[in-house]
Design a protein around this motif. Structure first.
Motif, mmCIF file in Angstrom:
data_model
loop_
_atom_site.group_PDB
_atom_site.id
_atom_site.type_symbol
_atom_site.label_atom_id
_atom_site.label_comp_id
_atom_site.label_asym_id
_atom_site.label_seq_id
_atom_site.Cartn_x
_atom_site.Cartn_y
_atom_site.Cartn_z
ATOM 1 N N GLU A 187 -5.263 5.278 4.165
ATOM 2 C CA GLU A 187 -6.186 5.385 3.052
ATOM 3 C C GLU A 187 -6.177 3.932 2.278
ATOM 4 O O GLU A 187 -7.508 3.624 2.007
ATOM 5 C CB GLU A 187 -6.322 6.777 2.472
ATOM 6 C CG GLU A 187 -7.725 6.781 1.828
ATOM 7 C CD GLU A 187 -9.014 7.012 2.574
ATOM 8 O OE1 GLU A 187 -10.076 6.908 2.376
ATOM 9 O OE2 GLU A 187 -8.805 7.619 3.907
ATOM 10 N N VAL A 188 -5.230 3.817 1.406
ATOM 11 C CA VAL A 188 -5.150 2.749 0.815
ATOM 12 C C VAL A 188 -5.501 1.192 1.567
ATOM 13 O O VAL A 188 -5.901 0.589 0.981
ATOM 14 C CB VAL A 188 -3.704 2.719 0.044
ATOM 15 C CG1 VAL A 188 -3.422 1.362 -0.797
ATOM 16 C CG2 VAL A 188 -3.460 3.911 -0.633
ATOM 17 N N LYS A 189 -4.683 1.377 2.865
ATOM 18 C CA LYS A 189 -5.081 0.165 3.787
ATOM 19 C C LYS A 189 -6.405 -0.194 3.841
ATOM 20 O O LYS A 189 -7.160 -1.278 4.089
ATOM 21 C CB LYS A 189 -4.108 0.179 4.779
ATOM 22 C CG LYS A 189 -2.829 -0.018 4.817
ATOM 23 C CD LYS A 189 -2.428 -1.546 4.854
ATOM 24 C CE LYS A 189 -0.885 -1.559 4.927
ATOM 25 N NZ LYS A 189 -0.599 -2.958 4.793
ATOM 26 N N GLN A 190 -7.333 1.038 4.045
ATOM 27 C CA GLN A 190 -8.688 0.809 4.362
ATOM 28 C C GLN A 190 -9.669 0.451 3.258
ATOM 29 O O GLN A 190 -10.609 0.067 3.568
ATOM 30 C CB GLN A 190 -9.173 2.157 4.729
ATOM 31 C CG GLN A 190 -8.447 2.728 6.146
ATOM 32 C CD GLN A 190 -9.247 1.827 7.505
ATOM 33 O OE1 GLN A 190 -8.585 1.008 7.758
ATOM 34 N NE2 GLN A 190 -10.469 2.099 7.889
ATOM 35 N N GLN A 191 -8.923 0.633 2.048
ATOM 36 C CA GLN A 191 -9.642 0.352 0.723
ATOM 37 C C GLN A 191 -9.435 -1.059 0.319
ATOM 38 O O GLN A 191 -9.535 -1.442 -0.892
ATOM 39 C CB GLN A 191 -9.384 1.535 -0.364
ATOM 40 C CG GLN A 191 -10.059 2.836 0.188
ATOM 41 C CD GLN A 191 -9.881 3.732 -0.998
ATOM 42 O OE1 GLN A 191 -9.425 3.766 -2.079
ATOM 43 N NE2 GLN A 191 -10.185 4.972 -0.512
ATOM 44 N N SER B 191 0.948 -1.098 -0.128
ATOM 45 C CA SER B 191 -0.065 -0.006 -0.071
ATOM 46 C C SER B 191 0.627 1.092 0.061
ATOM 47 O O SER B 191 1.502 1.319 0.818
ATOM 48 C CB SER B 191 -0.835 0.027 1.443
ATOM 49 O OG SER B 191 -1.640 -1.399 1.352
ATOM 50 N N ILE B 192 0.814 2.220 -0.986
ATOM 51 C CA ILE B 192 1.694 3.387 -1.198
ATOM 52 C C ILE B 192 0.717 4.764 -0.935
ATOM 53 O O ILE B 192 -0.179 4.894 -1.634
ATOM 54 C CB ILE B 192 2.137 3.242 -2.614
ATOM 55 C CG1 ILE B 192 2.694 1.927 -2.728
ATOM 56 C CG2 ILE B 192 3.210 4.473 -2.771
ATOM 57 C CD1 ILE B 192 3.322 1.688 -4.149
ATOM 58 N N GLY B 193 1.404 5.521 -0.142
ATOM 59 C CA GLY B 193 0.641 6.626 0.104
ATOM 60 C C GLY B 193 1.656 7.777 -0.333
ATOM 61 O O GLY B 193 3.038 7.771 -0.055
ATOM 62 N N TYR C 175 -2.105 2.641 -4.737
ATOM 63 C CA TYR C 175 -1.437 3.859 -4.265
ATOM 64 C C TYR C 175 -2.506 5.101 -4.258
ATOM 65 O O TYR C 175 -3.540 5.140 -5.003
ATOM 66 C CB TYR C 175 -0.424 4.148 -5.121
ATOM 67 C CG TYR C 175 -0.718 4.707 -6.574
ATOM 68 C CD1 TYR C 175 -1.127 6.314 -6.885
ATOM 69 C CD2 TYR C 175 -0.654 3.749 -7.634
ATOM 70 C CE1 TYR C 175 -1.245 6.300 -8.236
ATOM 71 C CE2 TYR C 175 -0.920 4.082 -8.826
ATOM 72 C CZ TYR C 175 -1.222 5.413 -9.230
ATOM 73 O OH TYR C 175 -1.580 5.881 -10.532
ATOM 74 N N GLN C 176 -2.330 6.021 -3.300
ATOM 75 C CA GLN C 176 -3.194 6.993 -3.359
ATOM 76 C C GLN C 176 -2.328 8.472 -3.199
ATOM 77 O O GLN C 176 -1.480 8.295 -2.346
ATOM 78 C CB GLN C 176 -4.088 6.805 -2.241
ATOM 79 C CG GLN C 176 -5.314 6.028 -2.349
ATOM 80 C CD GLN C 176 -6.461 6.562 -2.999
ATOM 81 O OE1 GLN C 176 -6.608 7.829 -3.273
ATOM 82 N NE2 GLN C 176 -7.528 5.825 -3.077
ATOM 83 N N PHE C 177 -2.867 9.589 -3.633
ATOM 84 C CA PHE C 177 -2.178 10.853 -3.196
ATOM 85 C C PHE C 177 -2.790 11.509 -2.199
ATOM 86 O O PHE C 177 -4.083 11.279 -2.108
ATOM 87 C CB PHE C 177 -2.279 11.653 -4.490
ATOM 88 C CG PHE C 177 -1.399 11.432 -5.748
ATOM 89 C CD1 PHE C 177 0.011 12.158 -5.796
ATOM 90 C CD2 PHE C 177 -1.666 10.586 -6.754
ATOM 91 C CE1 PHE C 177 1.188 11.832 -6.579
ATOM 92 C CE2 PHE C 177 -0.518 10.402 -7.541
ATOM 93 C CZ PHE C 177 0.769 10.963 -7.685
#
Length: 415
Positions: A299-303, A274-276, A308-310
């Motif tokens: 947030e990525v973990k939660q989904q 998971s990448i933030g 990845y998420q910005f």
């Protein structure tokens, strides 16, 4: 980016690094000529005596000159061969010997060799001289280099640690400010690593982390930085990027790389990440930049992970709410804030209730009644799920018993 060597200690240094090309003299050279050599070369500590390429002895400057301070000594003995006054038992060391071995030999043979110097050979033949001063200087420099590596690199993977990463990030932010460029900070957490570590053991987990470090390093440029912050958490810095999409491209490259399995001792292991991502200068504070990347990663973990998420400002609001809930969750059980709602189970053929399903809710003092999706993931992540589960089982069983005492027939209770 080329992955550093795992060992944080510098490569062994040999005696060859101390080699001084001191011209030797023949055993038959007159004493007066050797005195003149010392006079002409004031920095020369010792002169080697060599015959047929083989070291025969050493003449120490201080001892030798002190013996000939009086003029008549020079007149009496000046024509004698230097072999009569040399130390016939010098310390002879092969140039491929390590400095640690040389130090050990000197301590065993006599510390006077630190002052007198030692003869260096190659394949038994004279090659030059070495001095105790140069040996101590080399050992000190290597020790300082090793201490720096230990302080700034991860011991397991050899990657930069948090201290070095923060230093490089600070420099990259200053450079980007001058050049009006972006800096991307990525925070990565491995999905399912704990399960693999617990199942296969910490040794296998460490080997997996090394493989992850190598794979991450292969996905970035030479000027980028991959660091390990600890556990299964890594971070990547992309300095001097021009477009936001550049960071997205690298993130996708990493995700694609993790679709390939890791092969360890016959095990084929698949692991996601998971990448933030946070960007400078959208946040100009270094610590807040790292915080933003962490929030985006969560947030990525939660989904579901493996994406990845910005970072966005909305994530910060959600993060603050999550922190507030986490703090309140620690006290909710003690305060009796959890309640169970019961959903009846009907037997349609008989037209009667045959069971009930207990559904947990949290009666938050400020936010009202919260459903399980608001707090169960937090409880699982922080280890609160076990005491909450025990409470739910006891409360459901007590309620079932209370219904039976009140005259209702026994029911099947699902929790």
């Amino acid at each position: 980016m080329q992955l550093p060597k795992t060992s944080l200690l510098s490569e062994p240094v040999t005696v060859a690094s101390l080699l001084l090309k001191v011209p030797p003299v023949e055993p038959a050279m007159p004493v007066a000529d050797v005195l003149q050599l010392f006079t002409d070369h004031p920095k020369m500590v010792a002169i080697p005596i060599v015959a047929d390429g083989l070291p025969r002895g050493v003449v120490n400057r201080k001892t030798f000159i002190e013996g000939f301070t009086k003029p008549y000594m020079r007149e009496l003995l000046g024509r004698k061969p230097i072999s009569s006054f040399m130390d016939g038992n010098p310390l002879v060391i092969d140039m491929h010997t390590g400095l640690d071995d040389l130090s050990h030999t000197i301590m065993q043979s006599g510390m006077h060799y630190m002052h007198d110097g030692f003869v260096i050979t190659e394949h038994g033949k004279y090659a030059g001289m070495g001095t105790g001063y140069d040996l101590m200087k080399a050992i000190t420099e290597r020790t300082q280099a090793n201490l720096y590596r230990l302080a700034h690199h991860d011991a397991l993977t050899g990657l930069p640690n948090r201290l070095l990463f923060v230093d490089r990030l600070s420099q990259a932010m200053a450079q980007a400010n001058r050049n009006e460029r972006l800096v991307a900070v990525m925070l990565l957490d491995l999905d399912r690593f704990k399960a693999i570590n617990d199942t296969l053991g910490h040794t296998m987990g460490d080997r997996l982390l090394k493989g992850v470090a190598e794979r991450l390093a292969s996905c970035v440029r030479e000027d980028d930085t991959v660091a390990r912050l600890g556990g299964d958490e890594f971070t990547i810095m992309l300095p001097e990027i021009q477009y936001i999409q550049d960071a997205a491209t690298v993130a996708q490259k990493i995700l694609d790389a993790f679709t390939r399995p890791f092969f360890l001792d016959g095990h084929e292991l698949f692991i996601g990440t998971s990448i933030g991502i946070a960007l400078y200068p959208f946040n100009e504070d270094l610590n807040l930049l790292l915080r933003d990347a962490d929030i985006a990663m969560y947030e990525v973990k939660q989904q579901g992970g493996n994406n990845y998420q910005f970072y966005t400002a909305e994530m910060n609001t959600a993060s603050l709410r999550r922190l507030s809930l986490e703090g309140a969750l620690r006290r909710a059980l003690e305060r009796g804030e959890f309640v169970l709602h019961y959903q009846p189970q009907f037997d349609l053929a008989r037209g009667e209730i045959v069971g009930a399903e207990a559904l947990i809710r949290w009666q938050h003092p400020d936010l009202g009644l919260l459903g399980p999706m608001e707090f169960i993931p937090l409880a699982e992540e922080n280890g609160f799920i076990i005491p909450i589960g025990e409470w739910a089982l006891r409360a459901a069983c007590a309620q079932n018993r209370a219904w039976q005492v009140a005259g209702l027939p026994p029911l099947r209770m699902s929790v």
